[in-house]
Design a protein around this motif. Sequence first.
Motif, PDB file in Angstrom:
ATOM      1  N   ASP A 198     -27.668 -22.223  39.537  1.00  0.00           N
ATOM      2  CA  ASP A 198     -27.449 -20.867  39.048  1.00  0.00           C
ATOM      3  C   ASP A 198     -28.219 -20.746  37.738  1.00  0.00           C
ATOM      4  OD1 ASP A 198     -25.693 -20.181  41.141  1.00  0.00           O
ATOM      5  OD2 ASP A 198     -24.032 -21.149  40.101  1.00  0.00           O
TER       6      ASP A 198
ATOM      7  N   ILE B 265     -29.859 -18.940  34.317  1.00  0.00           N
ATOM      8  CA  ILE B 265     -29.852 -17.907  33.277  1.00  0.00           C
ATOM      9  C   ILE B 265     -31.220 -17.995  32.613  1.00  0.00           C
ATOM     10  CG2 ILE B 265     -28.718 -17.047  31.203  1.00  0.00           C
ATOM     11  CD1 ILE B 265     -26.295 -18.805  31.966  1.00  0.00           C
TER      12      ILE B 265
ATOM     13  N   THR C 161     -28.510 -16.941  21.534  1.00  0.00           N
ATOM     14  CA  THR C 161     -28.493 -17.623  22.827  1.00  0.00           C
ATOM     15  C   THR C 161     -27.131 -18.243  23.100  1.00  0.00           C
ATOM     16  OG1 THR C 161     -30.848 -18.115  22.531  1.00  0.00           O
ATOM     17  CG2 THR C 161     -29.693 -19.321  24.248  1.00  0.00           C
TER      18      THR C 161
ATOM     19  N   ARG D 287     -24.360 -17.086  22.153  1.00  0.00           N
ATOM     20  CA  ARG D 287     -23.447 -16.002  22.543  1.00  0.00           C
ATOM     21  C   ARG D 287     -23.557 -15.677  24.030  1.00  0.00           C
ATOM     22  NH1 ARG D 287     -24.637 -14.115  17.249  1.00  0.00           N
ATOM     23  NH2 ARG D 287     -26.366 -12.796  17.981  1.00  0.00           N
ATOM     24  N   ILE D 288     -24.746 -15.887  24.610  1.00  0.00           N
ATOM     25  CA  ILE D 288     -24.900 -15.683  26.048  1.00  0.00           C
ATOM     26  C   ILE D 288     -23.993 -16.642  26.809  1.00  0.00           C
ATOM     27  CG2 ILE D 288     -26.513 -15.881  27.990  1.00  0.00           C
ATOM     28  CD1 ILE D 288     -28.755 -15.017  26.100  1.00  0.00           C
ATOM     29  N   LEU D 289     -23.938 -17.884  26.353  1.00  0.00           N
ATOM     30  CA  LEU D 289     -23.054 -18.865  26.993  1.00  0.00           C
ATOM     31  C   LEU D 289     -21.592 -18.477  26.795  1.00  0.00           C
ATOM     32  CD1 LEU D 289     -24.806 -22.231  26.028  1.00  0.00           C
ATOM     33  CD2 LEU D 289     -25.208 -20.769  28.015  1.00  0.00           C
ATOM     34  N   ASP D 290     -21.257 -18.060  25.570  1.00  0.00           N
ATOM     35  CA  ASP D 290     -19.873 -17.658  25.290  1.00  0.00           C
ATOM     36  C   ASP D 290     -19.449 -16.486  26.173  1.00  0.00           C
ATOM     37  OD1 ASP D 290     -19.737 -19.608  23.343  1.00  0.00           O
ATOM     38  OD2 ASP D 290     -20.179 -18.241  21.689  1.00  0.00           O
ATOM     39  N   ASP D 291     -20.339 -15.501  26.302  1.00  0.00           N
ATOM     40  CA  ASP D 291     -20.011 -14.308  27.084  1.00  0.00           C
ATOM     41  C   ASP D 291     -19.780 -14.640  28.560  1.00  0.00           C
ATOM     42  OD1 ASP D 291     -20.256 -12.803  24.804  1.00  0.00           O
ATOM     43  OD2 ASP D 291     -22.264 -12.050  25.259  1.00  0.00           O
ATOM     44  N   ARG D 292     -20.410 -15.718  29.027  1.00  0.00           N
ATOM     45  CA  ARG D 292     -20.261 -16.116  30.427  1.00  0.00           C
ATOM     46  C   ARG D 292     -19.190 -17.193  30.606  1.00  0.00           C
ATOM     47  NH1 ARG D 292     -25.071 -15.113  33.839  1.00  0.00           N
ATOM     48  NH2 ARG D 292     -26.429 -13.654  32.728  1.00  0.00           N
ATOM     49  N   GLY D 293     -18.551 -17.585  29.518  1.00  0.00           N
ATOM     50  CA  GLY D 293     -17.508 -18.599  29.605  1.00  0.00           C
ATOM     51  C   GLY D 293     -18.030 -19.981  29.925  1.00  0.00           C
ATOM     52  N   LEU D 294     -19.253 -20.278  29.495  1.00  0.00           N
ATOM     53  CA  LEU D 294     -19.879 -21.568  29.781  1.00  0.00           C
ATOM     54  C   LEU D 294     -19.855 -22.445  28.538  1.00  0.00           C
ATOM     55  CD1 LEU D 294     -22.951 -20.211  31.778  1.00  0.00           C
ATOM     56  CD2 LEU D 294     -20.951 -21.365  32.729  1.00  0.00           C
TER      57      LEU D 294
END
Length: 239
Positions: free
Chosen positions: A18, A20, A46, A48-55
């Motif tokens: 998957d 990103i 960058t 924050r992108i992980l945080d927003d996706r719960g990763l």
Amino acid sequence: MSARVWSGVVPMLDDRFDLIVPTAAGHRGGPKIEGTASIRALTDATERILDDRGLETVHIAGNSMGGWMAIELARRGRASSVCAFSPAGLWSASEPASGTRATLAHVKKLADVTRRVTPTLLRFELARRIVFREAALHGDRMGFQEAVDAYRDLADCDVAFELFATTENLEVYSSSSCPVTVAWSANDRIFPPDQFGKIAYERLPHARFVELHDVGHVPMIDDPALCARVIRESIGENS
């Protein structure tokens, strides 16, 4: 550049992963950045992108500035593995303006002053090879629209000069908890391996180093299949 430069690599990975594929903040097509642009600020965006996706952690690949950011994300505990293609940041804060960053600034200025004529010239293979000679050995392999997009990515990057002038540098990352692969283009004209290789070994003492042949600073242009293979190997896949 932008996420578009990975367009040749993505189809070779998305059957197993998957993906990103973000464009860095402040770059053409990416989110706006508040205040002065810095590697820290772009890495924050960058993350924050992980945080927003719960990763919590992901495998990360990046080229040049993106390779530097990948290592910074590993330093923050957000990377399962890193594949850094010719990472930037391997200079000292006191490096004179005549160094490699001055070369990058020159390329950006040239893109700025030729923005009206260059897109038309990119219809010709020879022009593509010449325009992208600092980034790739085989710029002529790019299609016309691909070349125009890459050129506009550079010309329309709002934060380029601020990033070229940064006093930040890639500091020692000595942790062995996150596997790091440094894949250096043998024909890199921006960060020649004979100039930056020793510094990379010193600052990334636990990294695995791989030399990539017949590619330039942006190897995704020259050989997407090679890049996809190295990324898979950095994760631990053999095919």
